[in-house]
Design a protein around this motif. Sequence first.
Motif, short mmCIF file in Angstrom:
data_model
loop_
_atom_site.label_atom_id
_atom_site.label_comp_id
_atom_site.label_asym_id
_atom_site.label_seq_id
_atom_site.Cartn_x
_atom_site.Cartn_y
_atom_site.Cartn_z
N PRO A 115 30.86 24.57 -12.87
CA PRO A 115 31.29 23.17 -12.74
C PRO A 115 30.79 22.23 -13.82
CG PRO A 115 29.58 23.66 -11.14
CD PRO A 115 29.94 24.97 -11.80
N THR A 116 29.68 22.55 -14.46
CA THR A 116 29.11 21.62 -15.45
C THR A 116 28.58 22.40 -16.65
OG1 THR A 116 27.03 21.69 -14.22
CG2 THR A 116 28.51 19.86 -13.74
N SER A 167 33.94 18.85 -7.35
CA SER A 167 34.60 19.84 -8.20
C SER A 167 34.80 21.19 -7.51
CB SER A 167 33.84 20.03 -9.52
OG SER A 167 32.55 20.55 -9.28
N LYS A 168 33.82 21.64 -6.72
CA LYS A 168 33.98 22.95 -6.08
C LYS A 168 35.08 22.89 -5.02
CE LYS A 168 30.21 22.28 -2.78
NZ LYS A 168 30.15 20.86 -3.04
#
Length: 190
Positions: A115-116, A167-168
């Motif tokens: 995600p990052t 995001s997940k």
Amino acid sequence: MPDDKHLIETTTASEQLVKGHFLHAVRDTVRLPDGGSATREYILHPGAVCIVPILDDGRLVMERQYRHPIGQVVIEFPAGKVDPGEDRLACAKRELLEETGYVAREWAFAATMHPTMAYSNEFIDIWFARGLTLTERKLDEGEFLEVITATPQELLAWCRDGIVRDSKTLASALWLQNVLAGTWDLAWKP
């Protein structure tokens, strides 16, 4: 696979910046593909799982939870970090039970996301769970959340309207949408 040598950086030195209970920040010095040098600061993260729990009637088990870094209550799928040495499916089963009280008869792995990736090595495995039975949830000390249900249509509308911004959960909604449409398959296992 293409040859990626022209893109890869090589770590030449590493220093610890902060080591907390959960996160670990480091600064690496890297040799760039053109021979130059640069620094990269990032967070080491133990990894996590996200679960898409599907009830027999098709509704989804979700959570409302306050997230301190953004100062808001958010809607998201159940999730949690992987403990050292823990199998990722075992983590998904543990987190589903702890946070929602549900156990699942069948599980399917969907994907691993980062995600990052610009500033963390965190990964999140996305798991689907079905054949749910409600038992008693076992929240961690200091964990407060509300379990809710939503139809897939409600979830997708929340994603579209910006209500769901996690995001997940957004990535999991993409998987769910494609699984329900029959374009992406899951390999279900007991």
